[in-house]
Design an enzyme around this catalytic site. Structure first.
Site, PDB file in Angstrom:
ATOM      1  N   GLU A  65       0.733  -1.204   0.120  1.00  0.00           N
ATOM      2  CA  GLU A  65       0.056  -0.125  -0.084  1.00  0.00           C
ATOM      3  C   GLU A  65       0.939   1.223  -0.185  1.00  0.00           C
ATOM      4  O   GLU A  65       0.704   2.097  -0.808  1.00  0.00           O
ATOM      5  CB  GLU A  65      -0.922  -0.037   1.149  1.00  0.00           C
ATOM      6  CG  GLU A  65      -1.960   1.210   1.483  1.00  0.00           C
ATOM      7  CD  GLU A  65      -3.120   1.011   0.497  1.00  0.00           C
ATOM      8  OE1 GLU A  65      -3.092  -0.184  -0.429  1.00  0.00           O
ATOM      9  OE2 GLU A  65      -3.995   1.832   0.292  1.00  0.00           O
ATOM     10  N   ASP A  66       1.970   1.360   0.854  1.00  0.00           N
ATOM     11  CA  ASP A  66       2.814   2.547   1.142  1.00  0.00           C
ATOM     12  C   ASP A  66       3.942   2.238   0.236  1.00  0.00           C
ATOM     13  O   ASP A  66       4.669   3.306   0.143  1.00  0.00           O
ATOM     14  CB  ASP A  66       2.828   2.847   2.503  1.00  0.00           C
ATOM     15  CG  ASP A  66       1.394   3.063   3.002  1.00  0.00           C
ATOM     16  OD1 ASP A  66       0.703   4.064   2.692  1.00  0.00           O
ATOM     17  OD2 ASP A  66       0.987   2.726   4.029  1.00  0.00           O
TER      18      ASP A  66
END
Ligand code: MN
Length: 501
Positions: A65-66
């Site tokens: 996600e990041d």
């Protein structure tokens, strides 16, 4: 077993390396490398003595996600189980909290998302705990929202799963941002009260030790616990803001090996110090709905003060801190209790190697390794090869595949074994509710008492004074708690009938 350990070591080590690369160059709002967040999350999981797979997923939880990692990479390097956990945590992050009025709906979504594997929730809780610890770096308007969500959703869940260790810190941290003024007041009260009562309490604990020793007891430990800031605030409000009515700000705690010893200690204490009437609570014979077990009594300590004493076995103490997480940890076979401070988890054995690894490969973790150093001391306690071989192979998530999470109309979470019926739920709320159940609604629709409930259901129990348990109910319920209460009731009835005859 050895090979498994070596394999697991390699797994966590690899994840550590992988996460560091996946977040390379990224910074958090605090200015720290992003990796620190992954590391701290894994550290919290290690503190809960989670399996290496869970710790691995904790390290990797933001890497897709990041970070720059892909699903395929994680599957290839770490397998489907780790990928499943990472995706689960990501999905959970997308269930957005919509404010108090939509509390139940968000909780419901949350629980459905979590249902597949409780490890996902535990990782999410660890993630949230670190985010709360670093909340000061976040924009003020966001701080409030995150704190409120933590207090309304995450802390109650941690409490419901009786991971008190996490729940306490989540509550106190959110409280600080939601009610800063009251927070300061409570911290002040705690401080004053502690200064005032600790010396007396320590004296009292000494006297208890002496009394126990005189009765031939040697196998016990004593300690004291201080009430959490938020927990004090809650009590403060129910006691009409009268601090003098709160006796358990500091409480003495005695841990023993067996249940029989718990009652023996209680007897010795009551024979020396007069108990305050109505303050004896036997949560061993009658555990709290979240599984909490301990005996609480409040006694006049003889110097004009009133002291709460908590008596429990070592394993009860462990479970009261780690709750549902304690079922996911490594346990020693052949050992009477699980956990305890000297009961080493497998994880601690290889931590020092991670330290070496991180020290030689990068300086990014500088300032962090105190945790590792602390834990690095522990393996000394593993003395025999039996200790090493004694770890039970597989408890894993199976336990949790057997549980469902159900909500009351007020949004309280109740966890039950899969297959539970309306009546089981009613008894899980309170024996009085169970005994007088006359009907129920699931998600707003009337249902029969033998209806099975499912994960995420909102269940409302309708009670009537005239409703009473019958023998038929015993055939419906499956939880021990419900069975016990129904049996108690039926036995009482029988006695009364005999008397009348
Ligand atoms: Mn995160």
């Amino acid at each position: 077993m050895e090979s498994r350990t070596a394999e697991d070591k390699a797994l966590v080590k690899k994840a550590y390396d992988f996460a560091m690369k996946a977040h390379e160059g990224q910074l958090r709002k605090s200015g720290e490398p992003y990796f620190i967040h992954c590391f701290e999350t894994a550290k919290i999981l290690a503190g809960l003595k989670m399996y290496p797979v869970t710790i691995t997923a904790g390290l990797l939880h933001d890497s897709i996600e990041d970070g720059v990692a892909t699903e395929d990479e994680i599957r290839k390097e770490f397998g489907d189980e780790v990928l499943f956990l990472v995706n689960g945590v990501t999905k959970l992050g997308k269930v957005k909290y919509q404010g108090v009025e939509r509390h139940i709906e968000s909780l419901r979504k949350f629980l459905v998302a979590v249902a597949q594997d409780v490890r996902v929730l535990i990782i999410k809780l660890a993630d949230r705990l670190h985010n709360m610890r670093t909340l000061e770096y976040v924009r003020p308007d966001k701080q409030k929202r995150i704190a409120l969500e933590t207090l309304e959703v995450y802390a109650p869940l941690a409490d419901r799963l009786s991971i008190r260790k996490l729940a306490r810190e989540l509550e106190d941290l959110s409280f600080k941002y939601i009610h800063p003024k009251e927070y300061k007041e409570m911290v002040e009260i705690l401080k004053t009260k502690k200064e005032e009562t600790l010396p007396r309490l320590e004296k009292f604990i000494k006297a208890i030790k002496k009394a126990l020793a005189e009765d031939g007891m040697t196998n016990f430990t004593t300690d004291y616990r201080q009430k959490g800031v938020y927990s004090l605030y809650r009590k403060f409000k129910t006691k009409g803001s009268d601090i003098e009515k709160i006796y358990d700000i500091l409480a003495a705690r005695i841990c023993v090996e067996t249940v029989a010893d718990c009652y023996k200690v209680l007897g010795i204490i009551h024979s020396k110090w007069r108990p305050v009437p109505g303050k004896i609570k036997d949560y061993i014979a009658l555990p709290k709905p979240n599984g909490y077990r301990s005996i609480h009594t409040t006694v006049f300590s003889g110097d004009g003060s009133i002291v709460e004493v908590q008596i429990r076995t070592n394993s009860m103490h462990y479970v009261s801190e780690y709750g549902i997480a304690s079922h996911l940890t490594y346990k020693k076979s052949g050992s009477k209790h699980i956990g305890g401070d000297n009961d080493e988890s497998w994880f601690t054995q290889f931590l020092p190697k991670i330290v070496n690894y991180s020290n030689t490969s990068t300086n990014k973790t500088e300032g962090v390794p105190k945790w590792i150093k602390d834990l690095g001391e522990l393996p000394k306690n593993i003395k025999t090869s039996e200790d090493k071989d004694g770890f039970i192979e597989d408890l894993k998530a199976d336990f949790f595949n057997e549980r469902i999470f159900v909500l009351t109309p007020k949004g309280e979470v109740v966890d039950l074994p899969r297959g539970s019926k309306i009546l089981d739920f009613a008894y899980a709320i309170h024996s009085d509710v169970g005994d007088h159940t006359s009907g129920a609604k699931i998600n707003g629709k009337m249902v029969a008492l033998d209806t099975m409930i499912h994960n995420g259901d909102i269940v409302q129990i309708i009670t009537k004074d005239a409703s009473k348990p019958s023998a038929k109910w015993l055939g419906i319920v499956s939880t021990t708690m419900a069975k016990r209460h129904i049996n108690n009731y039926l036995e009482k009835q029988e006695k009364m009938v005999r008397k009348i005859k």
